[in-house]
Design an enzyme around this catalytic site. Structure first.
Site, mmCIF file in Angstrom:
data_model
loop_
_atom_site.group_PDB
_atom_site.id
_atom_site.type_symbol
_atom_site.label_atom_id
_atom_site.label_comp_id
_atom_site.label_asym_id
_atom_site.label_seq_id
_atom_site.Cartn_x
_atom_site.Cartn_y
_atom_site.Cartn_z
ATOM 1 N N GLU A 8 1.080 6.846 -2.694
ATOM 2 C CA GLU A 8 0.124 7.692 -1.994
ATOM 3 C C GLU A 8 0.317 9.120 -2.476
ATOM 4 O O GLU A 8 1.400 9.692 -2.271
ATOM 5 C CB GLU A 8 0.336 7.607 -0.479
ATOM 6 N N ARG A 65 0.852 -1.181 0.000
ATOM 7 C CA ARG A 65 0.000 0.000 0.000
ATOM 8 C C ARG A 65 0.891 1.235 0.000
ATOM 9 O O ARG A 65 1.920 1.268 0.681
ATOM 10 C CB ARG A 65 -0.925 0.015 1.226
ATOM 11 N N HIS A 81 -0.339 -0.291 -10.343
ATOM 12 C CA HIS A 81 -1.009 -1.310 -9.524
ATOM 13 C C HIS A 81 -1.309 -2.566 -10.353
ATOM 14 O O HIS A 81 -2.429 -3.070 -10.367
ATOM 15 C CB HIS A 81 -2.301 -0.754 -8.932
#
Length: 359
Positions: free
Chosen positions: A296, A270, A317
């Site tokens: 992020e 993440r 991703h």
């Protein structure tokens, strides 16, 4: 941080799921709930056809909104909800439209986006395909670890720019994959699969996970290390920890500064686990390299240096399941529905207690 990023039992080899060999004669009423794009991709891969072998479902019905009146009759009869990316939250209000619902089978990884407390309060069983999704993530990770050691991005760029072979030995001093140190952050299902894939190579593997003890580390063939020690010693650091409040910015400015010159940071977990601003500072200096499949924010701003830095491999991703790999997730879900139809517990259940400390 936890030792698992899913709720199935820890194993060093994630199962290679195929369509269930034992299929019950009972086919529970099942409804598909996911985004339109995801449903179209499953149909393209023939996954829905295989689900029809174990589930009584309308293949053309795809629920994207539990309040949609057109979906009400099917939801009222649903015993199993087969969910995927883009499934709306299963709130108490949504569940009132599904009085017969007994199980949610998620044909993807994390269920945090749609499983709510209302699901547990009603005693609905939940399963996840995290075990199946861990396989392509680990394969991607292995590939980029090996390529990082060979400095493939740099070599390709220089070759393209100079159109001649430059002196190899001076340039590659300190590079290569022999007897290098790989640091794995998180002995999760994906982390353990990465460890397994690294075994044939001449790497020293360090692992940081507060739930991993010495006996389990020995069984995995790795060495336990504190996170700072792992950062200081590793030529490549690969992150496989869950997204939790305590793991936010696990790699902050201080910890990123511990990485050796020339080290590579790989993040397929993440984006929030890494302080993006601090990472950009390190990367802009040219001191370290990075392979980032997650960031992020999820999509960096258009002017982010991450798009253009020569020491960064930025991918959208893609480490998890895509294309034909969606068939593996669907087969995993079909196997779980088959188990449910035969009155057997899920092979890969998710529980409320474990979900609070997993991805």
């Amino acid at each position: 941080m936890t030792a698992t990023d899913d709720t199935a039992p820890d194993t060093s080899r994630a199962p290679r799921t195929t369509a269930p060999a034992l299929v019950s004669t009972r086919r529970p009423r099942t409804v598909l709930a996911m985004s339109r794009e995801t449903g179209d991709a499953l149909r393209h891969e023939g996954a829905v056809d295989r689900l029809l072998e174990v589930a009584d479902l309308a293949p053309d019905l795809l629920v994207t909104d539990f309040a949609d009146p057109a979906a009400a009759p099917a939801l009222a009869d649903a015993e199993v909800l087969l969910t995927h990316w883009g499934c709306p939250p299963l709130t108490g209000r949504a569940l009132t439209a599904m009085p017969r619902l007994r199980a949610v089978v998620h044909a993807a990884g994390s269920v945090k986006h749609h499983i709510t407390d209302a699901v547990w309060e009603r005693g609905i069983a939940v399963s996840s395909a995290s075990a199946a999704n861990a396989l392509p993530v680990a394969e991607y990770t292995l590939a980029v670890i090996l390529l990082a050691g060979k400095r493939v991005l740099d070599s390709a760029r220089l070759y393209r720019e100079r159109r001649v072979r430059y002196p190899l030995l001076p340039y590659y001093a300190g590079h290569g994959n022999y007897r290098r140190v790989v640091g794995v952050v998180g002995a999760s299902r994906t982390g353990r699969r990465v460890i397994e894939l690294l075994r044939p190579f001449d790497f020293t593997v360090l692992v940081h996970d507060p739930y991993l003890d010495d006996a389990e580390a020995a069984r995995l063939g790795v060495r336990r290390a504190g996170l700072d020690e792992l950062a200081r010693r590793s030529h490549v650091v690969t992150i496989h920890a869950p997204e939790l409040p305590e793991t936010r910015h696990l790699f902050d400015a201080r910890r990123l500064a511990l990485l050796p010159d020339g080290a590579t940071l790989v993040n397929t977990a993440r984006g929030s686990l890494v302080d993006t601003e601090a990472l950009v500072t390190q990367l802009t200096s040219g001191r370290i390299h990075a392979v980032l499949d997650v960031t992020e924010p999820d999509v960096p701003p258009a002017d982010s240096p991450l798009y253009g830095l020569p020491n960064v491999l930025l991918t959208p991703h893609i480490a998890g399941s895509l294309g034909g790999e969606l068939g593996r997730l669907a087969d995993h879900a079909a196997a779980e529905i088959s188990r449910y139809a035969r009155g057997r517990p899920f092979a890969h259940p998710v529980t409320a207690q474990e979900l609070s400390r997993t991805a």
